[in-house]
Design a protein around this motif. Structure first.
Motif, PDB file in Angstrom:
ATOM      1  N   UNK A  61     -45.995  -4.149 -16.293  1.00 16.12           N
ATOM      2  CA  UNK A  61     -45.467  -2.844 -15.908  1.00 16.12           C
ATOM      3  C   UNK A  61     -44.338  -2.549 -16.889  1.00 16.12           C
ATOM      4  N   UNK A  62     -44.555  -1.593 -17.776  1.00 17.99           N
ATOM      5  CA  UNK A  62     -43.550  -1.250 -18.771  1.00 17.99           C
ATOM      6  C   UNK A  62     -42.760  -0.036 -18.321  1.00 17.99           C
ATOM      7  N   UNK A  63     -41.437  -0.140 -18.355  1.00 22.36           N
ATOM      8  CA  UNK A  63     -40.562   0.942 -17.900  1.00 22.36           C
ATOM      9  C   UNK A  63     -39.660   1.365 -19.056  1.00 22.36           C
ATOM     10  N   UNK A  64     -39.511   2.666 -19.233  1.00 19.13           N
ATOM     11  CA  UNK A  64     -38.553   3.153 -20.230  1.00 19.13           C
ATOM     12  C   UNK A  64     -38.079   4.541 -19.834  1.00 19.13           C
ATOM     13  N   UNK A  65     -36.791   4.780 -20.007  1.00 18.26           N
ATOM     14  CA  UNK A  65     -36.208   6.077 -19.673  1.00 18.26           C
ATOM     15  C   UNK A  65     -36.358   7.091 -20.794  1.00 18.26           C
ATOM     16  N   UNK A  66     -36.754   6.633 -21.975  1.00 17.80           N
ATOM     17  CA  UNK A  66     -36.910   7.504 -23.136  1.00 17.80           C
ATOM     18  C   UNK A  66     -38.334   8.052 -23.173  1.00 17.80           C
ATOM     19  N   UNK A  67     -38.510   9.363 -23.021  1.00 24.44           N
ATOM     20  CA  UNK A  67     -39.866   9.920 -23.043  1.00 24.44           C
ATOM     21  C   UNK A  67     -40.614   9.661 -24.344  1.00 24.44           C
ATOM     22  N   UNK A  68     -39.895   9.518 -25.453  1.00 26.34           N
ATOM     23  CA  UNK A  68     -40.557   9.216 -26.719  1.00 26.34           C
ATOM     24  C   UNK A  68     -41.220   7.841 -26.675  1.00 26.34           C
ATOM     25  N   UNK A  69     -40.554   6.875 -26.047  1.00 28.64           N
ATOM     26  CA  UNK A  69     -41.114   5.521 -25.941  1.00 28.64           C
ATOM     27  C   UNK A  69     -42.372   5.519 -25.075  1.00 28.64           C
ATOM     28  N   UNK A  70     -42.338   6.269 -23.980  1.00 30.81           N
ATOM     29  CA  UNK A  70     -43.506   6.346 -23.107  1.00 30.81           C
ATOM     30  C   UNK A  70     -44.682   6.996 -23.832  1.00 30.81           C
TER      31      UNK A  70
END
Length: 346
Positions: A61-70
């Motif tokens: 489960x990968x989590x990131x707050x940066x929309x670019x990373x997602x």
């Protein structure tokens, strides 16, 4: 991930080692992912840790707050054939993200604290003091920016932020210089602020490789993104979501982060309270973690030679026990109390 402090300015601004996951082999050693395990990579970034964990047969489960990373991670999702699930949001909410995906417990959590090299290397994100760009620094690309903080906060609050979060000894001088300059023209660009700080602090011959703006930029970034709050809350969330025997692995890049991680593990692994011949021993609740790393694990000389961003990295790890979850006081864990600004100060 990396941080703006505790390393030379050139590597902090980005270089040939872009997107190289720090302490990767050590992370895998202490996380020990097995086939069919479910692992939370709470700081997905460019997916370096996630790719390595997936290669060992685990689900991530990968989590990131940066929309670019997602957005960039979608290609990895396609290649993973259902083994990688991405969630957009803060890693402090990792428990909610996992449960929203149908997982009541997981086998491991890894967090790589600090700012992503992806963000540092993009001048338009406004994190670097060596690359001109808008004075932004928002990981989520929403909410108050670093320019808002620099231009709007009272001097007393700037002093506390720069002094506490940047550990800048001359925070008062920097804050007053900012206040004087912003009255004539509000700050909008990274180099405007970096050049002002350099004029105030000068260059130290003993630390010529460290840019004078390093600590102030670190402080602003941490404050804008609530990074220390995020880190402390994520520790509590990991305690709640990890199954007994599950592993928590954290990589930090400066003393403020590492202090929070160290205090958390000290508190959660403690089995005996203090006492003396005059006072009875303090009763402590059952330990929720078993400490796996007796001291911080650091990068090898080979890794730091190839990737300067690994120089200040420290890894700590623990294994979840069967003890009940405990409440976490983030300020007792080392998060400074600062004047509030749009809910970020704490």
């Amino acid at each position: 991930m990396t941080a703006l402090g505790d390393r030379d300015a050139a590597s902090a601004a980005g270089g040939p080692e872009r997107h190289v996951p720090v302490l990767l082999s050590e992370v895998l050693e202490w996380l020990d992912p097995k086939a069919d395990n479910v692992i939370i990579d709470g700081t997905f970034g460019a997916g370096g840790y996630s790719r390595a964990i997936l290669a060992l047969g685990a689900r991530v489960i990968g989590i990131d707050r940066d929309p670019d990373a997602i957005a960039a991670g979608q290609s990895i999702v396609e290649d993973a054939g259902g083994s990688l699930m991405l969630a957009s949001g803060q890693f402090a909410d990792l428990e909610q993200h996992a449960r929203a995906l149908g997982f009541e417990e997981v086998d491991g959590v890894v967090l790589d604290l600090g700012v992503s090299s992806m963000q540092l290397d993009e001048a338009e994100r406004g994190f670097s003091f060596l690359r001109d760009g808008p004075l932004d620094m928002r990981m989520e690309q929403a909410g108050p920016s670093a320019a808002d903080v620099v231009n709007d906060l009272p001097v007393r609050d700037l002093i506390r932020i720069i002094g506490l979060l940047g550990e800048e000894k001359r925070a008062t001088s920097v804050a007053h210089a900012i206040d004087k300059a912003r009255k004539e023209k509000p700050f909008s660009r990274t180099l405007e602020l970096a050049e002002l700080i350099e004029r105030v602090l000068g260059r130290s011959p003993k630390k010529a490789q460290i840019h004078p703006a390093t600590r102030t930029f670190q402080a602003l970034r941490i404050y804008v993104n609530g990074e220390l709050h995020q880190a402390a809350k994520a520790l509590g969330a990991a305690e709640r979501i990890l199954r007994p025997g599950g592993r928590l692995v954290l990589v930090s890049f400066h003393s403020l982060e590492d202090r929070i991680v160290k205090r958390f593990f000290q508190d959660r692994t403690r089995t005996r309270g203090g006492g003396s011949r005059h006072m009875p021993e303090e009763e402590v609740p059952p330990a929720t973690f078993e400490l796996l790393t007796r001291k911080a694990v650091e990068a090898t000389a080979h890794e730091t030679g190839a990737n300067p961003r690994a120089r200040s990295a420290k890894l700590r790890a623990g294994r979840r026990t069967q003890a009940p979850v405990r409440e976490l006081d983030i300020h007792a864990a080392g998060v400074p109390r600062l004047a509030e600004f749009h809910g970020l100060g704490g």
